[in-house]
Motif scaffolding. Structure first.
Motif, PDB file in Angstrom:
ATOM      1  N   LEU A  68      87.098   4.005  52.778  1.00 37.68           N
ATOM      2  CA  LEU A  68      86.039   4.149  53.777  1.00 37.68           C
ATOM      3  C   LEU A  68      85.279   2.838  53.967  1.00 37.68           C
ATOM      4  N   LEU A  69      85.025   2.151  52.880  1.00 31.59           N
ATOM      5  CA  LEU A  69      84.335   0.863  52.969  1.00 31.59           C
ATOM      6  C   LEU A  69      85.170  -0.142  53.752  1.00 31.59           C
ATOM      7  N   ALA A  70      86.480  -0.173  53.507  1.00 32.54           N
ATOM      8  CA  ALA A  70      87.353  -1.092  54.229  1.00 32.54           C
ATOM      9  C   ALA A  70      87.357  -0.786  55.729  1.00 32.54           C
ATOM     10  N   PHE A 103      77.109   1.392  44.241  1.00 31.89           N
ATOM     11  CA  PHE A 103      75.893   0.598  44.398  1.00 31.89           C
ATOM     12  C   PHE A 103      76.050  -0.775  43.747  1.00 31.89           C
ATOM     13  N   ALA A 104      76.580  -0.792  42.523  1.00 29.23           N
ATOM     14  CA  ALA A 104      76.765  -2.069  41.824  1.00 29.23           C
ATOM     15  C   ALA A 104      77.844  -2.917  42.488  1.00 29.23           C
ATOM     16  N   THR A 105      78.963  -2.287  42.879  1.00 32.09           N
ATOM     17  CA  THR A 105      80.067  -3.039  43.464  1.00 32.09           C
ATOM     18  C   THR A 105      79.691  -3.611  44.823  1.00 32.09           C
ATOM     19  N   LEU A 106      78.988  -2.823  45.655  1.00 26.46           N
ATOM     20  CA  LEU A 106      78.619  -3.291  46.987  1.00 26.46           C
ATOM     21  C   LEU A 106      77.626  -4.447  46.915  1.00 26.46           C
ATOM     22  N   ILE A 107      76.664  -4.370  46.016  1.00 27.78           N
ATOM     23  CA  ILE A 107      75.710  -5.475  45.875  1.00 27.78           C
ATOM     24  C   ILE A 107      76.437  -6.740  45.431  1.00 27.78           C
ATOM     25  N   THR A 108      77.333  -6.607  44.456  1.00 33.71           N
ATOM     26  CA  THR A 108      78.078  -7.764  43.978  1.00 33.71           C
ATOM     27  C   THR A 108      78.973  -8.336  45.074  1.00 33.71           C
ATOM     28  N   LEU A 134      77.190   6.574  57.465  1.00 31.51           N
ATOM     29  CA  LEU A 134      76.352   7.714  57.068  1.00 31.51           C
ATOM     30  C   LEU A 134      76.949   8.441  55.871  1.00 31.51           C
ATOM     31  N   ALA A 135      78.283   8.604  55.856  1.00 31.81           N
ATOM     32  CA  ALA A 135      78.925   9.280  54.730  1.00 31.81           C
ATOM     33  C   ALA A 135      78.747   8.485  53.436  1.00 31.81           C
ATOM     34  N   LEU A 136      78.902   7.153  53.513  1.00 34.01           N
ATOM     35  CA  LEU A 136      78.725   6.333  52.314  1.00 34.01           C
ATOM     36  C   LEU A 136      77.278   6.357  51.831  1.00 34.01           C
ATOM     37  N   VAL A 137      76.330   6.295  52.777  1.00 30.34           N
ATOM     38  CA  VAL A 137      74.913   6.314  52.394  1.00 30.34           C
ATOM     39  C   VAL A 137      74.561   7.636  51.728  1.00 30.34           C
ATOM     40  N   LEU A 138      75.033   8.747  52.286  1.00 29.79           N
ATOM     41  CA  LEU A 138      74.754  10.052  51.687  1.00 29.79           C
ATOM     42  C   LEU A 138      75.384  10.163  50.298  1.00 29.79           C
TER      43      LEU A 138
END
Length: 323
Positions: free
Chosen positions: A304-306, A133-138, A84-88
């Motif tokens: 947080l992503l990790a 956004f770009a890094t996560l898609i890649t 939720l924190a990353l999405v916000l």
């Protein structure tokens, strides 16, 4: 390589990166060959230890099937909070301009500027969100491709043992140097470099699992029961390896993201002025003592992503234990 560059450590990787930047081909070739030699020796040592531990059980077909012990019900609060924190963060930041220099140089965080500004007065919230956004898609695309390639090539270890050993020995940074030398720095070049080497651990894991699954007694007895090779593969081997390899790929997702970020930090990925996590960290490093938010923001987001990826991997393992 990134550690040696950040902390000015005189090492082989930093020297190889300098040789690449200076287009010193003899020094670059020597550095790459030495790194490949070290990595190959380490990989061979790991394979030797595995054979010493499991060799007798693999040859005799007496390797027991792993028992699934009952585990506690997975907790969803922690990963859902991080998600939720990353999405916000991404949703709010995508509505802001990441290229406009509308603020003071290194302006501290405030209500109008939640994460502060960088050295050129650009909104860090917008830059981190667009970069995320770009890094996560890649990273998602690279992880999915590595999973498919790892399972496909791991099913034929004798055929792909050569490429597997080379890819396993080649770090993403070295692959990035080679790809950049051929195509120039770009997001697609960085993704290709990471993909060229990140499938190898999954393929090695797949090959080891296939060997261990075939050595289990209940699988070795299937030909005596009239089970064909295709039925044995689709009914026994493939279901037993897809879950562990998928969890392995999920756990490696932060590593792939970090590799893409490191390539961007070294100037081998997305080029300015477009935001990318590694580029944002590289731009904020000279001002880390004066404006720590310029570096801490993308680094915290990566952490947080990790944690989210590792939590999801543990949740899938716990859910499997409850079935």
């Amino acid at each position: 390589m990134a550690v040696e560059k950040i902390f000015a450590i005189p090492g082989l990787r930093r020297a190889t990166l300098g040789a690449s930047a200076a287009q010193d081909l003899p020094a670059l070739q020597c550095g790459v060959l030495l790194l490949l030699l070290i990595a190959t020796l380490s990989g061979n040592l790991g394979n030797l230890l595995r054979q010493l531990i499991l060799g007798r059980a693999l040859r005799s077909g007496s390797l027991p099937a792993p028992s699934i012990s009952p585990t506690r019900r997975p907790h969803y609060a922690f990963p859902m909070t991080i998600a939720l924190a990353l999405v916000l963060l991404i949703a709010i930041g995508l509505t802001r301009d990441p290229l406009a220099s509308d603020f003071l140089r290194l302006q501290p965080p405030s209500l109008a500027l939640p994460l502060g500004a960088d050295a050129t007065g650009r909104d860090l919230l917008a830059r981190v969100a667009h970069g995320a956004f770009a890094t996560l898609i890649t990273a998602t695309g690279v992880s999915a491709a590595c999973l498919l390639l790892g399972i496909l090539f791991g099913l034929f270890p004798r055929l792909f043992i050569g490429p597997m050993e080379i890819a396993n020995a080649l770090p993403p940074m070295m692959a990035g140097l080679i790809v950049v030398a051929l195509t120039g720095p770009s997001t697609y070049g960085a993704a290709l470099a990471v993909m060229l080497v990140s499938w190898a651990p999954l393929a090695a894991h797949t090959a080891a699992l296939v060997e261990e699954i075939l050595a289990r007694p209940y699988v070795r007895i299937t030909p005596l029961l009239g089970v064909g090779r295709w039925h044995r593969f689709t009914g026994y081997v493939l279901p037993a390896l897809v879950g562990p390899v998928t969890r392995h790929a999920l756990v490696r997702f932060p590593g792939i993201t970090l590799a893409l970020t490191t390539l961007g930090f070294l100037g081998l990925g997305q080029q300015p002025p477009y935001p990318e996590w590694g580029r944002i960290v590289a731009e904020g490093m000279p001002y880390i003592e004066r404006a720590p938010w310029a570096v801490l923001t993308p680094v915290t987001t990566l952490m947080l992503l990790a944690m989210l990826a590792v939590s999801l991997g543990q949740m899938t393992h716990s859910a499997k234990g409850l079935k």
